[in-house]
Design an enzyme around this catalytic site. Structure first.
Site, PDB file in Angstrom:
ATOM      1  N   HIS A 125      62.682  -6.495-116.407  1.00 37.15           N
ATOM      2  CA  HIS A 125      63.421  -5.885-115.413  1.00 37.15           C
ATOM      3  C   HIS A 125      62.980  -6.538-113.930  1.00 37.15           C
ATOM      4  O   HIS A 125      63.569  -6.146-112.816  1.00 37.15           O
ATOM      5  CB  HIS A 125      63.216  -4.227-115.182  1.00 37.15           C
ATOM      6  N   ASP A 162      64.380  -3.950-126.869  1.00 30.63           N
ATOM      7  CA  ASP A 162      64.003  -2.615-125.954  1.00 30.63           C
ATOM      8  C   ASP A 162      65.120  -1.849-125.956  1.00 30.63           C
ATOM      9  O   ASP A 162      66.141  -2.527-125.633  1.00 30.63           O
ATOM     10  CB  ASP A 162      63.545  -3.165-124.445  1.00 30.63           C
ATOM     11  N   HIS A 164      66.073  -0.142-123.143  1.00 30.34           N
ATOM     12  CA  HIS A 164      66.586  -0.443-121.841  1.00 30.34           C
ATOM     13  C   HIS A 164      67.236  -1.947-121.780  1.00 30.34           C
ATOM     14  O   HIS A 164      66.457  -2.882-122.068  1.00 30.34           O
ATOM     15  CB  HIS A 164      65.609  -0.137-120.688  1.00 30.34           C
ATOM     16  N   ASP A 249      60.824   1.338-127.421  1.00 29.95           N
ATOM     17  CA  ASP A 249      61.271   2.748-126.922  1.00 29.95           C
ATOM     18  C   ASP A 249      62.551   3.290-127.403  1.00 29.95           C
ATOM     19  O   ASP A 249      63.077   4.204-127.098  1.00 29.95           O
ATOM     20  CB  ASP A 249      61.161   2.584-125.237  1.00 29.95           C
TER      21      ASP A 249
END
Length: 345
Positions: A125, A162, A164, A249
């Site tokens: 990110h 991931d 996200h 996650d």
């Protein structure tokens, strides 16, 4: 079979974002205990070095790097609402990038079949000029840029599993045809990017592949999707290097992901990518730790990945499962990307 490399350094624990912050030093402490207890005799440890200023500037602006350096020695600095840092975060962040670059160097020298970088802070990110999503520097972004600049690679596949979306990795290579970015993620979570029609632009049009998955995604769904889509990408595009943004996650116990994967799914994903890599004349594989915030789930998932990476002998056959959800996702991805003639035609 070539040995497996592993980046490990206690200085990564020097990044302390706060007692209740999900991205805690305890994540790596737990993983390092796992490695020392179960894998120390079957992996080769590689000591990281700090990235150089020139390497960081492949991705990040000088002003942003200076901002990170200005946090040195300060007990608390808030780089973003979700990204606080401590006095030695700058050191851990430079080492996180440097650890990935050290792993890349070893892979390109042919010393390892794969290398797992157990580093923090995470990176997918981190934008060119600002932190966010617990990330400081874009670890895999710098690594991919360095691989292009130093080793002349023309086909790098980034697989981001991931939960996200790796918005900064997407942004970095959105106009680039030497990097194909594939992300499976739940679009309802942070950072709310990564829709189907974000294909890339200019020379990179068609090289950005987003797969927004349902929150109810199961092991069989993700196995089906990766077998059909990532397998096809590797067979047809033939990457020279595979980078994995290894977040854990999506596990059913994760407090931030809350989808329905078990730790077994990550073992199957790793085995598939190893086999796909063999089909691409053994393209080396570099994994860098991203998310995963339930300690039991994180350790269990990484254990499954390491078991696959270090296993010698005949592997179990990958399940040839087909699911309704998986079929729908595969069909939509093939339909949308078929027009670009890169991997889905």
């Amino acid at each position: 079979m070539l040995p497996i490399g592993l980046i490990k350094d206690t200085r990564y624990m020097e990044h302390r974002p706060g007692l209740v912050h999900p991205e805690s030093p305890n994540r790596l402490r737990s993983l390092y205990r796992l490695v020392d207890k179960e894998f120390k005799d079957v992996v080769t440890f590689v000591e990281p070095q700090s990235a150089t200023l020139e390497q960081l500037e492949l991705v990040h602006t000088p002003q942003y790097i200076k901002q990170i350096m200005s946090t040195a020695g300060k007990e608390f600095t808030n780089l973003a609402p979700d990204t606080p840092v401590s006095a030695n975060t700058y050191l851990a962040a430079w080492l996180a990038v440097g650890g990935c670059l050290k792993a890349l160097e070893a892979l390109m020298e042919g010393r390892f079949r794969a290398c797992f970088c157990l580093v923090r802070p995470p990176g997918h990110h981190a934008l060119t000029d600002r932190a966010g999503g617990f990330c400081i520097f874009n670890n895999l972004g710098v690594t991919a840029k360095y691989a292009i600049e130093t080793y002349g690679l023309k086909r790098i596949l980034i697989v981001d599993w991931d939960i996200h979306h790796g918005n900064a990795l997407q942004d970095l290579f959105y106009g680039e045809n030497r990097v194909l970015y594939f992300s499976s993620h739940y679009r309802g979570w942070y950072p709310h990017t990564g829709d189907w029609d974000e294909f890339g632009e200019s020379e990179g049009l068609g090289y950005n592949v987003n797969l927004p998955v349902p929150k109810e995604m199961t092991d069989n769904d993700i196995i089906h999707v990766y077998r059909e889509l990532v397998g096809r990408i590797v067979r047809r595009w033939k990457p020279e290097l595979i980078l994995i943004a290894a977040g854990f996650d999506a596990h059913e116990k994760d407090p931030l992901g809350r989808t329905r994967l078990s730790e077994n799914a990550y073992g199957w994903l790793m085995q598939m990518i190893l086999q796909f890599s063999d089909a691409a004349k053994s393209a080396p594989i570099l994994l860098s730790l991203e998310g995963g915030y339930d300690l039991w789930a994180l350790v269990s998932s990484v254990r499954e990945v390491l078991r696959v990476l270090t296993f010698e002998g005949r592997r179990n056959r990958i399940p040839t499962v087909k699911t309704k959800a998986g079929s729908e996702l595969v069909a939509k991805a093939l339909h949308l990307h078929g027009k670009f003639g890169i991997w889905a035609s």
